[in-house]
Motif scaffolding. Structure first.
Motif, short mmCIF file in Angstrom:
data_model
loop_
_atom_site.label_atom_id
_atom_site.label_comp_id
_atom_site.label_asym_id
_atom_site.label_seq_id
_atom_site.Cartn_x
_atom_site.Cartn_y
_atom_site.Cartn_z
N SER A 91 0.80 -1.22 0.00
CA SER A 91 0.00 0.00 0.00
C SER A 91 0.84 1.27 0.00
CB SER A 91 -0.92 0.01 1.22
OG SER A 91 -0.17 -0.07 2.43
N ALA A 92 2.14 1.17 0.17
CA ALA A 92 3.00 2.35 0.21
C ALA A 92 2.92 3.12 -1.10
CB ALA A 92 4.44 1.95 0.49
N THR A 93 2.89 4.45 -1.01
CA THR A 93 2.83 5.31 -2.19
C THR A 93 4.18 5.97 -2.44
OG1 THR A 93 2.07 7.16 -0.83
CG2 THR A 93 0.38 5.78 -1.86
N ILE A 94 4.40 6.38 -3.68
CA ILE A 94 5.64 7.04 -4.04
C ILE A 94 5.62 8.48 -3.52
CG2 ILE A 94 7.11 7.81 -5.95
CD1 ILE A 94 6.04 5.48 -7.59
N VAL A 95 6.68 8.87 -2.82
CA VAL A 95 6.78 10.25 -2.31
C VAL A 95 7.83 11.05 -3.07
CG1 VAL A 95 5.90 9.65 -0.02
CG2 VAL A 95 8.36 9.53 -0.47
N SER A 96 8.79 10.36 -3.69
CA SER A 96 9.79 11.08 -4.48
C SER A 96 10.47 10.12 -5.44
CB SER A 96 10.85 11.76 -3.60
OG SER A 96 11.60 10.77 -2.90
N ILE A 97 11.05 10.69 -6.50
CA ILE A 97 11.79 9.90 -7.50
C ILE A 97 13.13 10.58 -7.75
CG2 ILE A 97 11.86 9.10 -9.89
CD1 ILE A 97 8.81 8.96 -9.85
N ALA A 98 14.19 9.79 -7.71
CA ALA A 98 15.53 10.29 -8.04
C ALA A 98 15.99 9.64 -9.33
CB ALA A 98 16.51 10.00 -6.91
#
Length: 505
Positions: A214-221
Motif C-alpha cells: 500500500s506504500a505510495t511514491i513520495v519522491s523519485i531520483a
C-alpha cells in the motif's frame, strides 16, 4: 505266502504315497515329471518378452516381462529369474535382474532376456524428453508501485533437465489493475492489491501471486543526476522511487520517461537517452504522481568514462584464485582459460594451454595481496545508487556506475549492462544468480570493467551465464553445474567450488 502278502501290500501302498508326495513337491515348470508314474516330462519350450515393442521418452522407464512356456502348455513369469541385457545401452539401459528399462538417448535398442537356455527380445524406442511440469519463479514476490520484477518459467523434462522457457511462455495477469505483466514475463506494480500471474508453455500452466504493498511514491531520483554524452551516443538513466514506508525500489522500467528538449536528446521507456544535437535536456521519469529529473549534456566530442577500472594487479592473470581451497568435480568438464591458484585442490581444474596452476610461492601470495587491494579500491568508490535493502537485478538495464546495496543481490532472468564504462556492484550480504540467468553486455560494455564485490558468499546457479570479476574478500564462491563465465574471474580469499564450468579471464 498269505502272511507275506499281508505285510507286503501296506509297504507298497506306503511307497506309492511317498512317490506321489515327492512328485507334488517338485518345483519349477522346466523340470520333468516322475517317469515311474508314466506322465510325460514338462520342459521349457520357449521364452517371450512383453511388450514386444514399446516407446518411452528420455528419462522414462519401461518394465519388460519374460514369460516362459513349457511343453505341457503351462507358462510362468520368470522376469526375476532371467538375465536382461540392452543391445544399445547408449540409447536405453535395462536392470539385469528385473527387466526395468530406462530411456537414455533418442534411438532404439533391443532389450533381451535369457533363461533356461532360451532367449527373446523386444524393441524399445526412445523419443525426446517430454515436458512434465513448469514452475514460475520467484514465488509470491512483493513489487512496489511502478517497480518491476522479472518472472522466469522453468520447465522440468522427463530426463531430469530443467530449462528456462521464459521466452517461449505466455503470461496473463488475473488482475492487471493491481499488477501487469508483459509478454516476456516482466511484472510492473500498478496499485495496492494482489494479482495472480499465470504462465503457460506447451500445454502446461503455473502461477505466482504478486503483492503490491500500500506504500505510495513520495519522491523519485534519477541517476546519474548529471551526464554528458556525444552526439549519437547513449546514456542509461536509472529511476529510484522512495515510498511512504521509507523503502526504495528501482522503477526504471515502470516509469514514464520524457526529454525536455527532444531536439537535443530523446529517451526511451527503458531510460536510455540518445544524444541528437549539441545542447542540454532534462530527462524526466514520472510514476505514481511523482517526477524526478537529471540533466543530460550533449557534446560534439565523446566524454571519457568518469570511473577508472579496478586494477587487479598480480591477480589479473588468474581465472580462478582461492585463498584456502578449490573443490572441483572429478571427471567433469571444467576448463579454465587463465591461471589457477589455491594451496589445496581436490582435483586440479583443466586449463587451456599456456597457463599455470599455483599451489604455493611468491606468485600466489602476490596475487592474494593485490586481490585485497583491488577490493579495498572498489569499496572506496562513491555510490551512484545506494539501497538500504537488497535487489533482484533480473529484467533490468543498468548504465555504468557504482551500485551499492545493504541487502543481497540476486539475478533472475537477464540483467543487461548497457554502454561503455565501469560497473561496480557491491552488496553487504550475498550475491546469487538463479538457474539459467544471464548477464548480458550491450553497446560497448565489457566484462573487464564489471566488478562484483559481495561481503557474503556467492552462489551462481546451474546453467547460468555470468560476466565480470567476482572479488570475494573472505567468503566462499560456488559456481553451479555447467555455469559459464566467459570473460570473468572467480577470485576470493576463501574457498571456490567448481562443477563443469567454462571460465575465461
Amino acid at each position: 505266502m498269505n502272511l507275506f502278502k499281508r505285510y507286503l501290500n501296506p509297504l507298497l501302498v506306503s511307497a506309492g504315497f511317498l512317490a506321489l508326495t515327492a512328485l507334488a513337491g517338485c518345483g519349477g515348470g522346466d523340470q520333468g515329471r516322475d517317469p515311474i508314474l508314466g506322465l510325460p516330462g514338462a520342459t521349457l519350450s520357449s521364452l517371450a518378452v512383453t511388450p514386444a515393442t514399446a516407446t518411452v521418452a528420455i528419462g522414462a522407464g519401461q518394465q519388460f516381462t519374460a514369460i516362459a512356456t513349457y511343453s505341457d502348455g503351462s507358462s510362468q513369469d520368470v522376469s526375476a529369474k532371467a538375465a536382461w541385457t540392452s543391445a544399445t545401452p547408449a540409447n536405453a539401459t535395462v536392470n539385469a535382474a528385473t527387466g526395468l528399462s530406462s530411456g537414455i538417448a533418442v534411438g532404439t535398442s533391443n532389450v533381451a532376456a535369457a533363461f533356461g537356455g532360451k532367449s527373446a527380445s523386444a524393441v524399445l524406442t526412445v523419443t525426446p524428453a517430454t515436458l512434465l511440469t513448469i514452475a514460475v519463479t520467484p514465488q509470491n514476490p512483493v513489487i512496489p508501485v511502478a517497480a518491476t520484477r522479472q518472472l522466469a518459467v522453468l520447465a522440468t523434462y522427463s530426463d531430469g533437465s530443467i530449462v528456462n522457457v521464459t521466452a517461449g511462455s505466455s503470461f496473463v495477469a488475473a488482475t492487471p489493475a493491481f499488477a501487469s505483466v508483459a509478454n516476456g514475463g516482466l511484472v510492473t506494480g500498478v496499485a495496492f492489491g494482489t494479482s495472480v500471474m499465470n504462465a503457460s508453455f506447451n500445454g502446461k500452466t503455473a502461477s505466482t501471486t504478486v503483492t503490491v504493498p500500500s506504500a505510495t511514491i513520495v519522491s523519485i531520483a534519477v541517476t546519474p543526476a548529471t551526464a554528458s554524452i556525444a552526439v549519437g551516443t547513449q546514456q542509461q538513466f536509472i529511476a529510484t522511487a522512495t515510498y511512504s514506508d521509507s523503502s526504495n525500489a528501482i522503477i526504471t522500467g515502470g516509469a514514464a520517461w520524457t526529454s525536455g528538449t527532444v531536439a537535443n536528446a530523446t529517451v526511451l521507456n527503458t531510460g536510455v537517452a540518445t544524444g541528437i544535437a549539441v545542447g542540454t535536456s532534462n530527462i524526466t521519469a514520472t510514476a505514481g504522481g511523482q517526477s524526478g529529473s537529471a540533466l543530460l549534456t550533449v557534446t560534439a566530442v565523446a566524454i571519457p568514462p568518469v570511473l577508472n577500472p579496478i586494477v587487479l594487479g598480480r591477480a589479473a592473470p588468474f581465472g580462478v584464485l582461492a585463498g584456502t581451497s578449490i573443490t572441483n568435480n572429478s571427471g567433469g568438464t571444467t576448463l579454465i582459460t587463465g591461471d589457477v591458484g589455491a594451496p589445496s585442490q581436490t582435483v586440479d581444474p583443466t586449463q587451456a594451454a599456456g597457463f599455470t596452476n599455483y599451489k604455493s610461492g611468491a606468485i600466489l601470495a602476490g596475487a592474494m595481496t593485490d586481490l585485497q587491494a583491488a577490493i579495498t579500491d572498489g569499496n572506496s568508490r562513491t555510490c551512484d545508487v545506494n539501497f538500504a535493502g537488497g535487489i533482484d537485478l533480473g529484467g533490468q538495464t543498468f548504465g555504468p556506475g557504482v551500485y551499492c546495496y545493504a541487502g543481497a543481490i540476486s539475478i533472475t532472468g537477464t540483467l543487461t549492462l548497457n554502454g561503455p564504462g565501469v560497473y561496480i556492484f557491491r552488496t553487504a550480504l550475498t550475491l546469487d544468480s538463479t538457474v539459467n540467468s544471464v548477464v548480458a553486455l550491450n553497446n560497448g560494455a565489457t566484462a573487464d570493467n564489471v566488478s562484483w564485490l559481495p561481503v557474503g558468499p556467492t552462489t551462481l546457479a546451474a546453467n547460468s551465464v555470468f560476466k565480470g570479476n567476482i572479488l570475494g574478500q573472505s567468503a566462499a564462491i560456488t559456481v553451479g553445474d555447467n555455469t559459464t563465465l566467459l570473460n570473468g574471474r572467480v577470485l576470493t580469499a576463501a574457498a571456490v567450488t567448481l562443477r563443469n564450468n567454462q571460465i575465461t579471464k
